[in-house]
Design an enzyme around this catalytic site. Structure first.
Site, PDB file in Angstrom:
ATOM      1  N   GLU A 274      31.301  75.534  53.654  1.00  0.00           N
ATOM      2  CA  GLU A 274      29.916  75.959  53.933  1.00  0.00           C
ATOM      3  C   GLU A 274      29.903  77.406  54.424  1.00  0.00           C
ATOM      4  OE1 GLU A 274      27.338  74.221  53.000  1.00  0.00           O
ATOM      5  OE2 GLU A 274      28.747  72.690  52.351  1.00  0.00           O
ATOM      6  N   TRP A 277      30.178  79.490  51.535  1.00  0.00           N
ATOM      7  CA  TRP A 277      28.884  79.625  50.836  1.00  0.00           C
ATOM      8  C   TRP A 277      28.098  80.805  51.428  1.00  0.00           C
ATOM      9  CZ3 TRP A 277      26.607  78.065  46.537  1.00  0.00           C
ATOM     10  CH2 TRP A 277      27.017  76.881  45.917  1.00  0.00           C
ATOM     11  N   TRP A 305       4.719  80.484  36.596  1.00  0.00           N
ATOM     12  CA  TRP A 305       4.598  79.222  37.338  1.00  0.00           C
ATOM     13  C   TRP A 305       3.129  78.804  37.408  1.00  0.00           C
ATOM     14  CZ3 TRP A 305       9.111  76.926  38.551  1.00  0.00           C
ATOM     15  CH2 TRP A 305      10.254  77.738  38.551  1.00  0.00           C
ATOM     16  N   ASN A 340      19.804  71.172  56.344  1.00  0.00           N
ATOM     17  CA  ASN A 340      20.119  71.674  54.998  1.00  0.00           C
ATOM     18  C   ASN A 340      19.638  70.739  53.887  1.00  0.00           C
ATOM     19  OD1 ASN A 340      21.480  73.486  53.076  1.00  0.00           O
ATOM     20  ND2 ASN A 340      22.803  71.711  52.741  1.00  0.00           N
ATOM     21  N   TRP A 358       9.217  80.095  43.300  1.00  0.00           N
ATOM     22  CA  TRP A 358      10.142  79.963  44.430  1.00  0.00           C
ATOM     23  C   TRP A 358       9.965  81.073  45.466  1.00  0.00           C
ATOM     24  CZ3 TRP A 358      13.490  84.076  45.131  1.00  0.00           C
ATOM     25  CH2 TRP A 358      13.686  84.933  44.034  1.00  0.00           C
ATOM     26  N   TRP A 381      17.159  79.204  47.884  1.00  0.00           N
ATOM     27  CA  TRP A 381      15.935  79.022  47.093  1.00  0.00           C
ATOM     28  C   TRP A 381      16.210  79.149  45.599  1.00  0.00           C
ATOM     29  CZ3 TRP A 381      11.281  76.973  47.612  1.00  0.00           C
ATOM     30  CH2 TRP A 381      10.856  76.668  48.892  1.00  0.00           C
TER      31      TRP A 381
HETATM   32  C1  LIG Z   1      16.193  76.631  50.446  1.00  0.00           C
HETATM   33  C2  LIG Z   1      17.282  76.956  51.454  1.00  0.00           C
HETATM   34  C3  LIG Z   1      17.097  77.984  52.361  1.00  0.00           C
HETATM   35  C4  LIG Z   1      18.098  78.308  53.282  1.00  0.00           C
HETATM   36  N1  LIG Z   1      17.884  79.345  54.172  1.00  0.00           N
HETATM   37  C5  LIG Z   1      18.857  79.689  55.039  1.00  0.00           C
HETATM   38  C6  LIG Z   1      18.674  80.771  55.943  1.00  0.00           C
HETATM   39  O1  LIG Z   1      17.658  81.474  55.925  1.00  0.00           O
HETATM   40  N2  LIG Z   1      19.670  81.043  56.837  1.00  0.00           N
HETATM   41  C7  LIG Z   1      20.825  80.306  56.860  1.00  0.00           C
HETATM   42  O2  LIG Z   1      21.695  80.588  57.694  1.00  0.00           O
HETATM   43  N3  LIG Z   1      21.035  79.312  56.000  1.00  0.00           N
HETATM   44  C8  LIG Z   1      20.091  78.960  55.101  1.00  0.00           C
HETATM   45  N4  LIG Z   1      20.298  77.916  54.252  1.00  0.00           N
HETATM   46  C9  LIG Z   1      21.602  77.233  54.252  1.00  0.00           C
HETATM   47  C10 LIG Z   1      21.699  76.004  55.184  1.00  0.00           C
HETATM   48  O3  LIG Z   1      20.599  75.162  55.007  1.00  0.00           O
HETATM   49  C11 LIG Z   1      21.809  76.366  56.658  1.00  0.00           C
HETATM   50  O4  LIG Z   1      22.792  77.352  56.842  1.00  0.00           O
HETATM   51  C12 LIG Z   1      22.219  75.144  57.475  1.00  0.00           C
HETATM   52  O5  LIG Z   1      21.227  74.154  57.358  1.00  0.00           O
HETATM   53  C13 LIG Z   1      22.406  75.543  58.909  1.00  0.00           C
HETATM   54  O6  LIG Z   1      22.716  74.429  59.685  1.00  0.00           O
HETATM   55  P1  LIG Z   1      24.064  74.364  60.488  1.00  0.00           P
HETATM   56  O7  LIG Z   1      24.306  75.623  61.226  1.00  0.00           O
HETATM   57  O8  LIG Z   1      24.043  73.098  61.285  1.00  0.00           O
HETATM   58  O9  LIG Z   1      25.078  74.273  59.297  1.00  0.00           O
HETATM   59  P2  LIG Z   1      26.527  73.647  59.154  1.00  0.00           P
HETATM   60  O10 LIG Z   1      26.397  72.533  58.189  1.00  0.00           O
HETATM   61  O11 LIG Z   1      27.156  73.385  60.447  1.00  0.00           O
HETATM   62  O12 LIG Z   1      27.316  74.807  58.379  1.00  0.00           O
HETATM   63  C14 LIG Z   1      28.013  75.850  59.075  1.00  0.00           C
HETATM   64  C15 LIG Z   1      27.495  77.194  58.658  1.00  0.00           C
HETATM   65  O13 LIG Z   1      27.761  77.434  57.299  1.00  0.00           O
HETATM   66  C16 LIG Z   1      26.693  78.201  56.731  1.00  0.00           C
HETATM   67  N5  LIG Z   1      26.056  77.408  55.689  1.00  0.00           N
HETATM   68  C17 LIG Z   1      25.936  76.077  55.627  1.00  0.00           C
HETATM   69  N6  LIG Z   1      25.339  75.701  54.482  1.00  0.00           N
HETATM   70  C18 LIG Z   1      25.065  76.822  53.817  1.00  0.00           C
HETATM   71  C19 LIG Z   1      24.448  77.111  52.567  1.00  0.00           C
HETATM   72  N7  LIG Z   1      24.008  76.137  51.753  1.00  0.00           N
HETATM   73  N8  LIG Z   1      24.313  78.390  52.197  1.00  0.00           N
HETATM   74  C20 LIG Z   1      24.759  79.389  52.980  1.00  0.00           C
HETATM   75  N9  LIG Z   1      25.349  79.188  54.163  1.00  0.00           N
HETATM   76  C21 LIG Z   1      25.514  77.925  54.579  1.00  0.00           C
HETATM   77  C22 LIG Z   1      25.719  78.482  57.853  1.00  0.00           C
HETATM   78  O14 LIG Z   1      26.018  79.735  58.405  1.00  0.00           O
HETATM   79  C23 LIG Z   1      26.008  77.358  58.822  1.00  0.00           C
HETATM   80  O15 LIG Z   1      25.661  77.641  60.144  1.00  0.00           O
HETATM   81  C24 LIG Z   1      19.306  77.578  53.300  1.00  0.00           C
HETATM   82  C25 LIG Z   1      19.480  76.536  52.376  1.00  0.00           C
HETATM   83  C26 LIG Z   1      18.484  76.221  51.472  1.00  0.00           C
HETATM   84  C27 LIG Z   1      18.704  75.098  50.498  1.00  0.00           C
END
Ligand SMILES: Cc1cc2nc3c(=O)[nH]c(=O)nc-3n(C[C@H](O)[C@H](O)[C@H](O)COP(=O)(O)OP(=O)(O)OC[C@H]3O[C@@H](n4cnc5c(N)ncnc54)[C@H](O)[C@@H]3O)c2cc1C
Length: 471
Positions: A274, A277, A305, A340, A358, A381
């Protein structure tokens, strides 16, 4: 040993911490005296429509936290409000500064701002030192063998992992004793939030380095089962660290050291993925800055759209008649946070069920998310909209009912945010509109009166979106 510079500035931006900070480490190594500054950037703040924007409170708390740490040394943060391109050259003159240090930020606005500040300072013979800090690998460090950027996550992550070694997560410990004392800039009054048009708000993830470390510590017991729990919004299965990564209250190196603290296992590996990512999306934004405004996939740039604005507003308010989507949106509106799995469901629903561009959803998230990060938000997105860097084609369409049943089987999350549905059992909670009128009355929530009917029919919308993509 003689230091390189007498007086320097270390300019904090999205690295609001004093521990394990690359720029601050180098500034304090190289300079006799370092002014630690933060600028409330007018260019950014002027665009925020809400004076109650929770992110400003978060930043404020981070600055207070730093002040608390360094006040025992007689120092403080020097805070300003203005446009960095004007303010920093002025400050350099006022304080007789020889060098400026900062950590790099890869958003197009930041790249341009830093370029302008750098040019203006170099014109004055001021040394400018910038550092990698918010990622393990910058965009240009993980490339295909032919030197071109990756556009698919899996090969990117493989290359990322093959390049990684413990040297990449070395800890940068700054010498805080070199920070300028409070009385070195007596006429610099700290910025007051009210004066710049914002108010302190209650936030679910308080700001500050201490809070970030605490969160990481709390995750200690959950990381090993991350792979099993991470998709269930009603569980505390993820780290909740994204806002801290966003504002740099925790160093990404510290997070990775934490992963390798114990032998690698499935939970740790998936959590590392993650984080990769996050770097992948940073790299995409860096190499393809046009994604900020347009589809990554050129063939979908001109998709027309057909969705309705009324539906967009219902989505924003959490009144679509799809319980899982409504619960997710109400949670976002109230807390600035969304899990997420729910981000994926809500985004997919807006684009593939409501057929709305989007970019509207992306903007809405950008306004509301405490952890809003241009690269990850845009990447997420575009992934959900099938316009981005996804290896899967457009016909991956989430069924909101199945997602709801799978990831919130008992409707625990739904009931928390849509309390009017609390009386429904797990059979009907995902599709209350299908319940009989007897069941609706028994549940004390009549769909169409106490809770909205579904705004669209998923099966029909699926056909429409497929046609739209096929052209
Ligand atoms: C439509 C959409 C919009 C999003 N917008 C953002 C946003 O503005 N800012 C943001 O930080 N994340 C965003 N994410 C990614 C993800 O949803 C969040 O990072 C995550 O929910 C944060 O929760 P956590 O810190 O508990 O994550 P954990 O599951 O603990 O993951 C650890 C870290 O990994 C990174 N991470 C995790 N999943 C993703 C992912 N899919 N993409 C990129 N990085 C990821 C984050 O930095 C996160 O804190 C988005 C995802 C989607 C589908």
């Amino acid at each position: 040993m003689e230091k390189k510079h007498k007086r320097s500035i270390c300019w904090l931006r999205r690295d609001l911490r004093v521990s394990d900070n690359a720029a601050l480490y180098h500034a304090t190594q190289d300079s006799e005296e370092v002014f630690l500054i933060f600028v409330f950037d007018k260019n950014i703040l002027d665009k925020l429509p809400d004076s109650k924007d929770k992110r400003i409170t978060f930043i404020w708390q981070c600055l207070e936290d730093i002040n608390e740490t360094i006040s025992s040394l007689g120092s403080r943060m020097f805070t300003f409000y203005g446009t960095p391109t004007e303010l920093i050259p002025q400050l350099v003159d006022d304080l007789g500064i020889e060098a400026i240090y900062f950590n790099r930020d890869y958003e197009p606005y930041a790249i341009n701002r830093d370029k302008q500040v750098t040019e203006s300072l170099r014109g004055k013979n001021i040394a400018v030192h910038s550092f990698k800090d918010m990622v393990i690998f910058e965009g240009a460090e993980v490339l295909k063998d032919d030197g071109s950027p990756y556009t698919v996550y899996t090969p990117y992550s493989k290359k990322w992992k093959s390049r990684f070694s413990s040297q990449n997560v070395e800890c940068y410990v700054p010498n805080l004793k070199t920070l300028a004392k409070e009385n070195k800039y007596p006429n610099c009054n700290p910025v007051i939030l009210n004066d710049i048009g914002f108010k302190l708000e209650d936030i679910i993830f308080p700001g500050g380095e201490f809070q970030a470390k605490q969160k990481l510590h709390d995750f200690y017991d959950s990381i090993d089962s991350y792979h099993e729990n991470r998709d269930f919004p009603f569980l505390n299965g993820t780290s909740g660290l994204s806002v801290h990564f966003r504002f740099g209250t925790i160093s990404i190196r510290e997070a990775i050291r934490f992963i390798y603290d114990k032998p690698m296992n499935r939970g740790r590996e998936i959590w590392l993925n993650e984080i990769i990512w996050r770097e992948f999306y940073q790299s995409i934004l860096y190499h393809f800055p046009y994604v900020e405004r347009e589809s990554f996939k050129k063939e979908y740039k001109t998709l027309d759209w057909p969705g309705e604005m009324d539906h967009f507003h219902l989505w924003c308010r959490g009144e679509t008649g799809y319980p899982i989507v409504d619960a997710a949106m109400r949670c976002l509106n109230s807390t600035g946070w969304m899990h997420n799995r729910l981000r994926m469901i809500a985004a997919s629903f807006l684009v593939k069920d409501l057929l709305i561009d989007w970019r509207l959803g992306e903007r809405y998230f950008a306004e509301k998310l405490l952890d809003y990060d241009l690269a990850s938000n845009n990447g997420g997105w575009q992934w959900c909209a099938s316009t981005g860097v996804d290896a899967q084609p457009y016909f991956r369409i989430f069924n909101p009912y199945l997602q709801s049943k799978k990831f919130d089987p008992e409707g625990e999350f739904i009931k928390k945010w849509c309390p009017e549905l609390s009386g429904y059992n797990s059979k009907w909670i995902h599709t209350p509109h299908l319940a009989t009128s007897l069941e609706m009355n028994f549940s004390q929530c009549v769909v169409g009166k106490d809770y909205p009917l579904p705004v669209v029919e998923h099966a029909k919308q699926k056909d429409l979106v497929l046609k739209l993509f096929r052209g």
